[in-house]
Scaffold this motif. Structure first.
Motif, PDB file in Angstrom:
ATOM      1  N   VAL A 169       0.764  -1.261   0.029  1.00 21.94           N
ATOM      2  CA  VAL A 169      -0.101  -0.172  -0.020  1.00 21.94           C
ATOM      3  C   VAL A 169       1.009   1.188   0.108  1.00 21.94           C
ATOM      4  CG1 VAL A 169      -1.882   1.155   1.286  1.00 21.94           C
ATOM      5  CG2 VAL A 169      -1.781  -1.425   1.257  1.00 21.94           C
ATOM      6  N   PRO A 170       0.878   2.227  -0.871  1.00 26.47           N
ATOM      7  CA  PRO A 170       1.616   3.255  -0.884  1.00 26.47           C
ATOM      8  C   PRO A 170       1.346   4.115   0.255  1.00 26.47           C
ATOM      9  CG  PRO A 170      -0.081   3.345  -2.693  1.00 26.47           C
ATOM     10  CD  PRO A 170      -0.101   2.238  -2.113  1.00 26.47           C
ATOM     11  N   ALA A 171       2.580   4.926   0.655  1.00 29.27           N
ATOM     12  CA  ALA A 171       2.246   5.734   1.715  1.00 29.27           C
ATOM     13  C   ALA A 171       1.801   7.076   1.300  1.00 29.27           C
ATOM     14  CB  ALA A 171       3.791   6.230   2.285  1.00 29.27           C
ATOM     15  N   VAL A 172       1.677   7.571   0.176  1.00 32.70           N
ATOM     16  CA  VAL A 172       0.769   8.477  -0.389  1.00 32.70           C
ATOM     17  C   VAL A 172       0.086   8.155  -1.544  1.00 32.70           C
ATOM     18  CG1 VAL A 172       0.802  10.984  -1.286  1.00 32.70           C
ATOM     19  CG2 VAL A 172       2.657  10.302   0.483  1.00 32.70           C
ATOM     20  N   LYS A 173      -1.164   8.312  -1.584  1.00 30.86           N
ATOM     21  CA  LYS A 173      -2.085   7.851  -2.628  1.00 30.86           C
ATOM     22  C   LYS A 173      -1.438   8.681  -3.909  1.00 30.86           C
ATOM     23  CE  LYS A 173      -5.879   6.534   0.525  1.00 30.86           C
ATOM     24  NZ  LYS A 173      -5.500   5.042   0.219  1.00 30.86           N
ATOM     25  N   TRP A 174      -1.719   7.962  -5.160  1.00 29.17           N
ATOM     26  CA  TRP A 174      -1.143   8.410  -6.359  1.00 29.17           C
ATOM     27  C   TRP A 174      -1.975   9.563  -6.985  1.00 29.17           C
ATOM     28  CZ3 TRP A 174       0.488   3.467  -9.650  1.00 29.17           C
ATOM     29  CH2 TRP A 174       1.429   2.597  -8.846  1.00 29.17           C
ATOM     30  N   ASN A 175      -2.894   9.806  -6.389  1.00 28.16           N
ATOM     31  CA  ASN A 175      -3.633  10.948  -6.969  1.00 28.16           C
ATOM     32  C   ASN A 175      -3.600  12.298  -6.022  1.00 28.16           C
ATOM     33  OD1 ASN A 175      -5.210   9.786  -5.107  1.00 28.16           O
ATOM     34  ND2 ASN A 175      -7.205  10.069  -6.286  1.00 28.16           N
ATOM     35  N   GLU A 176      -2.836  12.178  -4.949  1.00 26.01           N
ATOM     36  CA  GLU A 176      -2.557  13.097  -4.234  1.00 26.01           C
ATOM     37  C   GLU A 176      -1.129  13.752  -4.189  1.00 26.01           C
ATOM     38  OE1 GLU A 176      -2.870  11.525   0.016  1.00 26.01           O
ATOM     39  OE2 GLU A 176      -5.151  11.406  -0.523  1.00 26.01           O
ATOM     40  N   ALA A 177      -1.082  15.220  -3.915  1.00 24.38           N
ATOM     41  CA  ALA A 177       0.333  15.896  -3.846  1.00 24.38           C
ATOM     42  C   ALA A 177       1.524  14.916  -3.315  1.00 24.38           C
ATOM     43  CB  ALA A 177       0.180  17.361  -3.335  1.00 24.38           C
ATOM     44  N   ASN A 178       2.656  15.165  -3.611  1.00 22.75           N
ATOM     45  CA  ASN A 178       3.799  14.394  -3.524  1.00 22.75           C
ATOM     46  C   ASN A 178       3.715  12.939  -3.493  1.00 22.75           C
ATOM     47  OD1 ASN A 178       4.919  17.127  -2.366  1.00 22.75           O
ATOM     48  ND2 ASN A 178       3.822  17.157  -0.542  1.00 22.75           N
ATOM     49  N   ALA A 179       3.045  12.625  -4.302  1.00 26.38           N
ATOM     50  CA  ALA A 179       3.027  10.898  -4.429  1.00 26.38           C
ATOM     51  C   ALA A 179       3.916  10.484  -5.312  1.00 26.38           C
ATOM     52  CB  ALA A 179       1.604  10.376  -5.357  1.00 26.38           C
ATOM     53  N   THR A 180       4.740   9.290  -5.294  1.00 26.11           N
ATOM     54  CA  THR A 180       5.906   8.845  -5.633  1.00 26.11           C
ATOM     55  C   THR A 180       5.666   7.350  -6.346  1.00 26.11           C
ATOM     56  OG1 THR A 180       6.790   8.021  -3.448  1.00 26.11           O
ATOM     57  CG2 THR A 180       7.402  10.189  -4.296  1.00 26.11           C
ATOM     58  N   PRO A 181       4.670   7.292  -7.347  1.00 27.66           N
ATOM     59  CA  PRO A 181       4.522   6.052  -7.954  1.00 27.66           C
ATOM     60  C   PRO A 181       5.424   5.319  -8.653  1.00 27.66           C
ATOM     61  CG  PRO A 181       3.378   7.857  -9.450  1.00 27.66           C
ATOM     62  CD  PRO A 181       3.970   8.450  -8.036  1.00 27.66           C
ATOM     63  N   VAL A 182       6.399   6.139  -9.262  1.00 31.01           N
ATOM     64  CA  VAL A 182       7.554   5.467  -9.749  1.00 31.01           C
ATOM     65  C   VAL A 182       8.246   4.775  -8.878  1.00 31.01           C
ATOM     66  CG1 VAL A 182       9.713   5.645 -11.024  1.00 31.01           C
ATOM     67  CG2 VAL A 182       7.670   7.176 -11.872  1.00 31.01           C
ATOM     68  N   THR A 183       8.798   5.449  -7.721  1.00 30.13           N
ATOM     69  CA  THR A 183       9.370   4.909  -6.550  1.00 30.13           C
ATOM     70  C   THR A 183       8.795   3.849  -5.944  1.00 30.13           C
ATOM     71  OG1 THR A 183      10.454   7.144  -6.026  1.00 30.13           O
ATOM     72  CG2 THR A 183      10.362   5.396  -4.219  1.00 30.13           C
ATOM     73  N   ASP A 184       7.390   3.724  -5.908  1.00 30.69           N
ATOM     74  CA  ASP A 184       6.610   2.630  -5.318  1.00 30.69           C
ATOM     75  C   ASP A 184       6.739   1.522  -6.323  1.00 30.69           C
ATOM     76  OD1 ASP A 184       5.747   4.018  -3.195  1.00 30.69           O
ATOM     77  OD2 ASP A 184       3.834   4.799  -4.184  1.00 30.69           O
ATOM     78  N   ILE A 185       6.685   1.629  -7.680  1.00 31.53           N
ATOM     79  CA  ILE A 185       6.635   0.531  -8.464  1.00 31.53           C
ATOM     80  C   ILE A 185       7.993  -0.239  -8.169  1.00 31.53           C
ATOM     81  CG2 ILE A 185       6.792  -0.198 -10.913  1.00 31.53           C
ATOM     82  CD1 ILE A 185       4.759   2.025 -11.105  1.00 31.53           C
ATOM     83  N   GLU A 186       9.050   0.905  -8.436  1.00 25.14           N
ATOM     84  CA  GLU A 186      10.461  -0.012  -8.076  1.00 25.14           C
ATOM     85  C   GLU A 186      10.394  -0.746  -6.878  1.00 25.14           C
ATOM     86  OE1 GLU A 186      13.234   3.452 -10.642  1.00 25.14           O
ATOM     87  OE2 GLU A 186      12.847   3.742  -8.553  1.00 25.14           O
ATOM     88  N   THR A 187      10.042  -0.102  -5.641  1.00 21.42           N
ATOM     89  CA  THR A 187      10.182  -0.875  -4.448  1.00 21.42           C
ATOM     90  C   THR A 187       9.279  -2.287  -4.506  1.00 21.42           C
ATOM     91  OG1 THR A 187      10.102   1.195  -3.306  1.00 21.42           O
ATOM     92  CG2 THR A 187       9.085  -0.807  -2.026  1.00 21.42           C
ATOM     93  N   MET A 188       8.107  -2.385  -5.438  1.00 19.09           N
ATOM     94  CA  MET A 188       7.323  -3.434  -5.516  1.00 19.09           C
ATOM     95  C   MET A 188       8.117  -4.465  -6.451  1.00 19.09           C
ATOM     96  SD  MET A 188       3.411  -2.431  -5.915  1.00 19.09           S
ATOM     97  CE  MET A 188       3.530  -1.050  -6.660  1.00 19.09           C
ATOM     98  N   ASP A 189       8.841  -4.074  -7.448  1.00 19.70           N
ATOM     99  CA  ASP A 189       9.625  -4.836  -8.289  1.00 19.70           C
ATOM    100  C   ASP A 189      10.684  -5.384  -7.324  1.00 19.70           C
ATOM    101  OD1 ASP A 189       9.967  -5.864 -10.589  1.00 19.70           O
ATOM    102  OD2 ASP A 189      10.904  -4.378 -11.698  1.00 19.70           O
ATOM    103  N   GLY A 190      11.252  -4.724  -6.418  1.00 21.93           N
ATOM    104  CA  GLY A 190      12.386  -5.241  -5.504  1.00 21.93           C
ATOM    105  C   GLY A 190      11.909  -6.237  -4.669  1.00 21.93           C
ATOM    106  N   LEU A 191      10.663  -6.097  -4.275  1.00 25.38           N
ATOM    107  CA  LEU A 191      10.035  -7.123  -3.297  1.00 25.38           C
ATOM    108  C   LEU A 191       9.683  -8.454  -4.183  1.00 25.38           C
ATOM    109  CD1 LEU A 191       7.362  -4.831  -1.325  1.00 25.38           C
ATOM    110  CD2 LEU A 191       9.405  -6.197  -0.588  1.00 25.38           C
ATOM    111  N   LEU A 192       9.376  -8.332  -5.338  1.00 25.02           N
ATOM    112  CA  LEU A 192       9.045  -9.404  -6.105  1.00 25.02           C
ATOM    113  C   LEU A 192      10.417 -10.191  -6.352  1.00 25.02           C
ATOM    114  CD1 LEU A 192       6.747  -8.304  -9.069  1.00 25.02           C
ATOM    115  CD2 LEU A 192       6.345  -9.887  -7.237  1.00 25.02           C
ATOM    116  N   ALA A 193      11.591  -9.445  -6.650  1.00 21.51           N
ATOM    117  CA  ALA A 193      12.725 -10.258  -6.778  1.00 21.51           C
ATOM    118  C   ALA A 193      13.278 -10.878  -5.396  1.00 21.51           C
ATOM    119  CB  ALA A 193      14.010  -9.082  -7.074  1.00 21.51           C
ATOM    120  N   ASP A 194      12.895 -10.192  -4.439  1.00 21.75           N
ATOM    121  CA  ASP A 194      13.247 -10.579  -2.976  1.00 21.75           C
ATOM    122  C   ASP A 194      12.624 -12.143  -2.628  1.00 21.75           C
ATOM    123  OD1 ASP A 194      15.160  -8.582  -2.487  1.00 21.75           O
ATOM    124  OD2 ASP A 194      13.820  -7.315  -1.246  1.00 21.75           O
ATOM    125  N   HIS A 195      11.298 -11.791  -2.715  1.00 20.03           N
ATOM    126  CA  HIS A 195      10.371 -12.961  -2.300  1.00 20.03           C
ATOM    127  C   HIS A 195      10.100 -14.048  -3.492  1.00 20.03           C
ATOM    128  CE1 HIS A 195      10.375 -11.139   1.382  1.00 20.03           C
ATOM    129  NE2 HIS A 195       9.795  -9.981   0.984  1.00 20.03           N
TER     130      HIS A 195
END
Length: 233
Positions: A58-84
């Protein structure tokens, strides 16, 4: 002849109902890593394939709100997929609401639009939202982006296949459709997709059409999906 045609139509309806249930089962397993098995003559049973809890993101900031970081969130999820799961994502599935928030986001534009020039087009071709089936939006690097807004009716209530706030990063698109043993004497312990039979009664006169099926969809990598709901408000 009319009776035969009616029987064919009746069994076809039963087959389509079972196929629709398998689609819902597949969506359950894709989005949660588990599903509920329900049968007319058996108790409800939860089948949990054991997806790692870290992959429910779950992202810390929703993607339709100011200061959202969806690219960083996607990269974080991709890292979790690699880890697990030992894999990197090839596809992203979301609602059109989430997709529209993504392409309007500042971080997304800074990463994928602005480096190509002030007048550079979006990496995704402009399209109207499609409400039937899966809609291909485009590709960035090795990742394909899809939206899915179709609905279905369950117990008379219209529902979405995936939540309007959902986003899922997918590395595993394969799996197995298992057929479990049909528990009917005439099936002789066979495992098959459909076992059709009919029951004839005299008083009152009737023919009851029945199709037995015991499918289970099995992911090849239960830790091959990361994401969840709550990506937009």
């Amino acid at each position: 002849e009319k009776l035969r045609v009616a029987q064919i139509a009746g069994f076809d309806y039963l087959h389509r109902s079972i196929i629709n249930r398998k689609v819902l089962m597949g969506i359950d397993i894709l989005t949660t890593g588990k599903t509920i098995i329900i049968g007319d003559d058996m108790p409800q049973r939860l089948v949990d394939f054991g997806r790692h809890a870290d992959l429910k993101f779950v992202p810390a900031v929703k993607w339709n709100e100011a200061n959202a970081t969806p690219v960083t969130d996607i990269e974080t999820m991709d890292g979790l997929l690699a880890d697990h799961g030992g894999v990197s994502a090839s596809d992203a599935l979301m609602s059109s609401k989430v997709f529209n928030a993504l392409i309007k986001n500042k971080e997304f534009k800074e990463r994928f639009v602005e480096p190509n020039g002030a007048n550079a087009p979006s990496p995704f071709a402009p399209q109207f939202n499609k409400t039937e089936g899966v809609q291909y939006r485009g590709q960035i690097g090795s990742k394909r982006f899809w939206t899915f807004d179709e609905t279905h009716k369950l117990s008379g209530k219209e529902q979405r296949y995936i939540d309007a706030t959902g986003f899922y990063l997918i590395a595993d698109r394969s799996g197995t459709q298992a057929q479990c043993m049909i528990q009917h004497l005439e099936a002789d312990g066979a495992a098959m997709e459909f076992f059709d039979y009919q029951v004839v009664q005299s008083d009152p006169s009737a023919i009851k059409l029945i199709t037995d099926s015991s499918p289970l969809l099995v992911p090849s990598n239960v830790n091959g999906v990361a994401g969840g709901t709550g990506f937009v408000a």
